[in-house]
Design a protein around this motif. Structure first.
Motif, short mmCIF file in Angstrom:
data_model
loop_
_atom_site.label_atom_id
_atom_site.label_comp_id
_atom_site.label_asym_id
_atom_site.label_seq_id
_atom_site.Cartn_x
_atom_site.Cartn_y
_atom_site.Cartn_z
N TRP A 126 -4.88 -3.12 9.86
CA TRP A 126 -4.70 -4.52 9.53
C TRP A 126 -5.69 -4.96 8.45
O TRP A 126 -6.75 -4.35 8.30
N PRO A 127 -5.40 -6.02 7.70
CA PRO A 127 -6.34 -6.52 6.71
C PRO A 127 -7.66 -6.94 7.37
O PRO A 127 -7.66 -7.57 8.43
N LEU A 128 -8.76 -6.59 6.73
CA LEU A 128 -10.08 -6.86 7.28
C LEU A 128 -10.88 -7.78 6.37
O LEU A 128 -10.48 -8.07 5.24
N GLU A 129 -12.04 -8.24 6.84
CA GLU A 129 -12.98 -8.93 5.98
C GLU A 129 -13.54 -7.91 4.97
O GLU A 129 -13.53 -6.70 5.21
N ALA A 130 -13.99 -8.42 3.82
CA ALA A 130 -14.53 -7.53 2.80
C ALA A 130 -15.76 -6.81 3.34
O ALA A 130 -16.60 -7.40 4.02
N PHE A 131 -15.85 -5.50 3.03
CA PHE A 131 -17.06 -4.76 3.40
C PHE A 131 -17.39 -3.72 2.33
O PHE A 131 -16.51 -3.23 1.62
#
Length: 225
Positions: free
Chosen positions: A163-168
């Motif tokens: 799934w799409p995640l927060e930027a890392f």
């Protein structure tokens, strides 16, 4: 009693490395943006410059904005003005932009490597006006052929296995900087880092590269009218 001895005494020796990493980084694990930007954004950008200078391989996943080392001055200015307005922190955008854009030197020197995964929506979100976005997208096409760069785009149409995640941002696999709305989270625990590396691998499987990635960027440019 030190952490290793305590874990051994508790029959939890396998947790020692995670606890040691946590203890070493507890003061810097969670840094609120408003706190770090209380005197403006320039200092934070300079600190990131130092981090990238020390990083050999940066693996970045972005789902919201173009990563700083790829940003044009116009794009960075539009983004930082919005952040400054939202946070209500001192406006030193021009100095902060210069510090952020300075990171791009590592694309060309020092043997650094940048492996970037970008959700297609990043190409479509309008940061600044149409001219700013067109310039930013053209710049992505310019940096793609660099030997130091691998840029993959995850299309809207990709079958999601992650799934799409927060930027890392993974720095040499020993630190992951995660960007949330209110804070920078520094992950150093081996167990968590393993999860971020695993997630990056899964996201890579959905990305397109080369001509297919360029086609998505050109389509985004064309949509600007």
């Amino acid at each position: 009693m030190d952490i290793r001895a305590w874990c051994t005494a508790c029959d939890a020796a396998d947790q020692a490395e995670d606890l040691i990493a946590t203890a070493r980084a507890v003061d810097s694990m969670y840094v609120e943006w408003r706190r770090s930007h209380r005197m403006g954004m320039r200092k934070t950008q300079e600190d990131f410059y130092d981090l990238y200078a020390q990083t050999g391989v940066t693996r970045a996943y972005v789902s919201n904005v173009v990563p700083g080392f790829f940003q044009t001055p116009a794009y960075a200015t539009a983004l930082m003005e919005a952040i400054t307005d939202f946070q209500g922190t001192p406006n030193d955008v021009s100095e902060a932009v210069a510090a952020r854009v300075a990171r791009s030197r590592f694309l060309y020197e020092g043997g650094h490597r940048f492996i970037v995964l970008m959700e297609e929506c990043v190409l479509r979100y309008r940061v600044g006006d149409a001219e700013t976005m067109a310039g930013q997208l053209r710049h992505l096409l310019t940096v793609m052929p660099l030997p130091s760069v691998s840029l993959g785009i995850i299309p809207f149409t990709a079958q999601r296995t992650m799934w799409p995640l927060e930027a890392f941002y993974l720095h040499d696999g020993t630190r992951s900087v995660v960007e949330t709305l209110t804070a920078e989270v520094n992950v150093v625990q081996p167990r968590e880092l393993a999860d971020y590396r695993k997630a990056f691998g899964e996201l890579t499987k959905m990305a397109v590269h080369g001509n297919a990635a360029r086609a998505l960027i050109n389509a985004a440019i064309g949509s600007l009218g």
